[in-house]
Scaffold this motif. Structure first.
Motif, short mmCIF file in Angstrom:
data_model
loop_
_atom_site.label_atom_id
_atom_site.label_comp_id
_atom_site.label_asym_id
_atom_site.label_seq_id
_atom_site.Cartn_x
_atom_site.Cartn_y
_atom_site.Cartn_z
N SER A 104 50.46 33.84 34.95
CA SER A 104 51.40 34.95 35.12
C SER A 104 52.61 34.61 35.99
O SER A 104 53.59 35.35 35.97
CB SER A 104 50.67 36.16 35.70
N GLY A 105 52.57 33.53 36.72
CA GLY A 105 53.70 33.18 37.59
C GLY A 105 54.70 32.28 36.90
O GLY A 105 54.49 31.79 35.80
N ASN A 106 55.81 32.03 37.61
CA ASN A 106 56.84 31.12 37.10
C ASN A 106 56.52 29.67 37.44
O ASN A 106 56.93 28.76 36.74
CB ASN A 106 58.21 31.47 37.68
N GLY A 107 55.81 29.47 38.54
CA GLY A 107 55.47 28.12 38.97
C GLY A 107 53.97 27.95 39.09
O GLY A 107 53.21 28.92 39.07
N GLU A 150 58.06 24.49 38.43
CA GLU A 150 58.63 25.55 37.61
C GLU A 150 58.34 25.29 36.14
O GLU A 150 58.48 24.18 35.65
CB GLU A 150 60.13 25.63 37.82
N GLY A 151 57.90 26.31 35.44
CA GLY A 151 57.61 26.21 34.02
C GLY A 151 56.22 25.72 33.69
O GLY A 151 55.82 25.73 32.52
N GLY A 154 54.07 28.11 31.64
CA GLY A 154 54.51 28.20 30.25
C GLY A 154 54.02 27.03 29.42
O GLY A 154 53.61 27.20 28.27
#
Length: 168
Positions: A104-107, A150-151, A154
């Motif tokens: 759920s986070g960006n990093g 970061e990422g 994803g």
């Protein structure tokens, strides 16, 4: 490739190979054979003939997340006998919830190692339980230690989409 349950190796698959050879004259019928171990339910082999099937369509109609269903199945190596249980599905849903929280986070922690481990485990006789364990390690690190790559969530999420065939 010829596949099916381990109960079909003899005589069903040998018979189909002989029939195909008789029809086409080509040999061998298949270059690779893959056989799924038996899945049980309530102490018996799950099968159409016994009428004791747990149908995905029925689970979906009950609102069960398709990814949880896949996780419940992939938690077992395809060549190892196992039994379908409600607890196994509950455990799969909890695992999925933990993964979703980690994603759920960006990093997060670097995704390089988890992707390598997933590929390595799947390349080793489709060791899906080992691949899932690698994702568990990444998710545990993301939830307890965090991470600043970061990422990364994803990247791991897209790998899971490919592995499980549905969006995380």
């Amino acid at each position: 490739m010829q596949g099916g349950g381990t109960d079909l190796i003899f005589p069903h698959h040998e018979m189909s190979a002989v029939q195909a050879h008789g029809l086409t004259g080509e040999w061998p019928f298949a270059h690779t054979y893959v056989h799924q171990a038996m899945v049980g339910l309530d102490g018996e082999k799950m099968s159409k003939s016994k009428g004791n099937l747990v149908l995905v369509s029925r689970l979906r109609a009950e609102g069960v997340d398709p990814m949880a269903i896949r996780l419940a199945i992939l938690a077992h190596h395809y060549r190892t006998e196992w039994s379908w249980t409600a607890q196994g599905l509950t455990d799969a849903q909890a695992r999925l919830d933990r993964w979703r929280a980690a994603l759920s986070g960006n990093g997060g922690p670097d995704a390089t190692e988890v992707l390598r481990a997933v590929r390595e485990r799947l390349a080793d006789d489709l060791d899906a339980p080992g691949a899932l364990a690698a994702v568990d390690q990444w998710a545990d690190a993301a939830l307890t230690l965090g991470g600043d790559v970061e990422g990364a969530p994803g990247i791991v999420g897209r790998a899971l989409d490919a592995l499980l065939g549905v969006r995380v």
